[in-house]
Motif scaffolding. Structure first.
Motif, mmCIF file in Angstrom:
data_model
loop_
_atom_site.group_PDB
_atom_site.id
_atom_site.type_symbol
_atom_site.label_atom_id
_atom_site.label_comp_id
_atom_site.label_asym_id
_atom_site.label_seq_id
_atom_site.Cartn_x
_atom_site.Cartn_y
_atom_site.Cartn_z
ATOM 1 N N VAL A 156 0.359 -0.806 0.226
ATOM 2 C CA VAL A 156 -0.011 -0.061 0.043
ATOM 3 C C VAL A 156 0.773 1.043 0.185
ATOM 4 O O VAL A 156 0.615 2.018 -0.364
ATOM 5 N N LEU A 157 2.077 1.122 0.867
ATOM 6 C CA LEU A 157 2.991 2.243 0.822
ATOM 7 C C LEU A 157 3.097 2.606 -0.632
ATOM 8 O O LEU A 157 4.158 3.756 -0.958
ATOM 9 N N THR A 158 3.153 1.296 -0.950
ATOM 10 C CA THR A 158 4.236 2.363 -2.707
ATOM 11 C C THR A 158 3.631 3.054 -3.346
ATOM 12 O O THR A 158 4.121 3.285 -4.222
ATOM 13 N N GLY A 159 2.343 3.288 -2.778
ATOM 14 C CA GLY A 159 1.339 3.865 -4.339
ATOM 15 C C GLY A 159 2.097 4.848 -2.526
ATOM 16 O O GLY A 159 1.286 6.383 -4.998
ATOM 17 N N VAL A 160 2.554 5.584 -2.591
ATOM 18 C CA VAL A 160 3.124 6.878 -2.541
ATOM 19 C C VAL A 160 3.705 7.325 -3.257
ATOM 20 O O VAL A 160 4.031 8.395 -3.895
ATOM 21 N N THR A 161 4.977 6.134 -3.835
ATOM 22 C CA THR A 161 5.987 6.384 -4.529
ATOM 23 C C THR A 161 5.639 5.752 -5.740
ATOM 24 O O THR A 161 6.310 6.468 -7.037
ATOM 25 N N GLY A 162 4.891 4.970 -6.190
ATOM 26 C CA GLY A 162 4.539 4.809 -7.946
ATOM 27 C C GLY A 162 4.998 4.269 -8.227
ATOM 28 O O GLY A 162 5.132 3.600 -9.285
ATOM 29 N N THR A 163 5.995 2.945 -6.770
ATOM 30 C CA THR A 163 6.772 2.054 -7.796
ATOM 31 C C THR A 163 6.508 0.769 -7.057
ATOM 32 O O THR A 163 5.560 -0.062 -6.608
ATOM 33 N N THR A 164 7.247 -0.748 -7.856
ATOM 34 C CA THR A 164 6.183 -1.887 -7.376
ATOM 35 C C THR A 164 7.484 -1.986 -6.059
ATOM 36 O O THR A 164 6.757 -2.814 -5.141
ATOM 37 N N GLU A 165 9.224 -1.456 -5.808
ATOM 38 C CA GLU A 165 9.636 -1.614 -4.029
ATOM 39 C C GLU A 165 9.180 -0.166 -3.344
ATOM 40 O O GLU A 165 9.176 1.087 -3.871
ATOM 41 N N ARG A 166 9.821 -1.060 -2.169
ATOM 42 C CA ARG A 166 9.988 -0.012 -0.818
ATOM 43 C C ARG A 166 11.200 1.015 -1.513
ATOM 44 O O ARG A 166 12.240 -0.199 -1.281
ATOM 45 N N MET A 167 11.380 2.106 -1.773
ATOM 46 C CA MET A 167 12.756 2.684 -2.622
ATOM 47 C C MET A 167 13.458 2.629 -0.900
ATOM 48 O O MET A 167 13.159 3.078 0.107
ATOM 49 N N LEU A 168 14.877 2.895 -1.457
ATOM 50 C CA LEU A 168 15.993 2.873 -0.681
ATOM 51 C C LEU A 168 16.038 3.459 0.253
ATOM 52 O O LEU A 168 15.815 4.885 -0.224
ATOM 53 N N ARG A 169 15.978 3.626 1.377
ATOM 54 C CA ARG A 169 16.436 4.957 2.718
ATOM 55 C C ARG A 169 14.716 6.466 2.922
ATOM 56 O O ARG A 169 15.148 6.955 2.945
ATOM 57 N N TRP A 170 13.825 5.570 1.687
ATOM 58 C CA TRP A 170 11.900 6.361 1.998
ATOM 59 C C TRP A 170 11.461 5.804 3.069
ATOM 60 O O TRP A 170 11.987 4.984 3.107
ATOM 61 N N GLU A 171 11.055 7.139 3.720
ATOM 62 C CA GLU A 171 10.522 6.128 4.869
ATOM 63 C C GLU A 171 8.871 7.060 4.739
ATOM 64 O O GLU A 171 9.059 8.055 4.268
#
Length: 270
Positions: free
Chosen positions: A109-124
């Motif tokens: 669900v949180l990857t919807g913030v970044t529009g990516t398929t993975e959690r971005m490195l060093r992103w919170e």
């Protein structure tokens, strides 16, 4: 004021296409597609396989451009706007979305913030983003599965997680591409109940749902667009368009359509 500067209000629909055509490898996929979607409307795009429904959805999602005609999404015209900016305002639910890592439902669900398929490195996420993710997990009935990982989710659970992901950026528009694909009856009904619920929870949200199975339409569907051979057969209020005559013409087969308690059923005309 230019088209790219328009905002969506009572005078400016969420979506507008004019004279849209799409050609691929010399073959016309879509021709003269004109329609509008306004805030709070929930459209169904219906037609047989291969008639161009998903291509329309891709244009509305700012993924592809038309070969001719104009597409205005949220007051922005394709070809005159940064597509990355526009896509951040659109929730696009694709059942073929690829998740390669064993992410939890919460992380998906949180990857919807970044529009990516993975959690971005060093992103919170911010506290507000985390709080919204938790609310959406609750709304889609995923609370007990918040920590479950993607490989361990059923197809229906994945579909609900992807809808929550699409809603995470608080979009004005939700696009659903055959969200019931691969679901058994119980999972389908659970998903459709959740779609009806989120439409009530977000009354200004507009949505467009692609399907070729009328039984998969949520009861909250307000409008329909029927497509055959890349052209519009009919469009308008669902009760005016979803008739036995028009569905038979669209699918080129004699069918009888009924609606009970808001849901549609279809059978061969006798």
């Amino acid at each position: 004021m230019t088209d790219a500067d328009q905002t969506t209000d009572a005078d400016h629909p969420i979506l507008r296409t004019r004279g849209v055509g799409f050609v691929r490898n010399g073959r016309t996929i879509l021709d003269e597609i004109d329609f509008e979607v306004r805030a709070g409307e929930h459209w169904a795009l219906i037609g047989a396989n291969g008639v161009g429904k998903s291509t329309i959805l891709s244009m509305l999602g700012a993924v592809v451009h038309p070969s001719r005609g104009t597409v205005d999404v949220l007051g922005k015209r394709l070809g005159r706007v940064d597509l990355r900016e526009l896509r951040g305002l659109i929730g696009h639910v694709n059942p073929r979305h690829q998740v390669r890592s064993p992410l939890s439902v919460r992380d998906i669900v949180l990857t919807g913030v970044t529009g990516t398929t993975e959690r971005m490195l060093r992103w919170e996420p911010t506290p507000e983003q985390s709080e919204r993710a938790e609310r959406l997990i609750d709304l889609l009935g995923m609370r007990e599965l918040a920590d479950a990982t993607w490989p361990n989710l059923s197809q229906g659970e994945r579909g609900r997680a992807l809808i929550a992901r699409a809603l995470q950026p608080d979009p004005h528009l939700l696009l659903l591409d055959e969200p019931s694909t691969g679901l058994d009856i119980a999972a389908r009904e659970h998903l459709l109940d959740r779609i009806d619920g989120l439409r009530m929870e977000h009354p200004d949200l507009a949505s467009v749902l692609v399907t070729h199975h009328l039984e998969e339409l949520p009861a909250s569907t307000t409008h329909a667009l029927l497509i055959r051979d890349g052209r519009i057969v009919a469009q308008g209020l669902a009760d005016d368009v979803l008739t036995s005559e028009l569905i038979s013409a669209t699918l080129d087969y004699p069918l009888t359509l009924t609606r009970t308690d808001g849901r549609w059923a279809v059978r061969t005309a006798r």
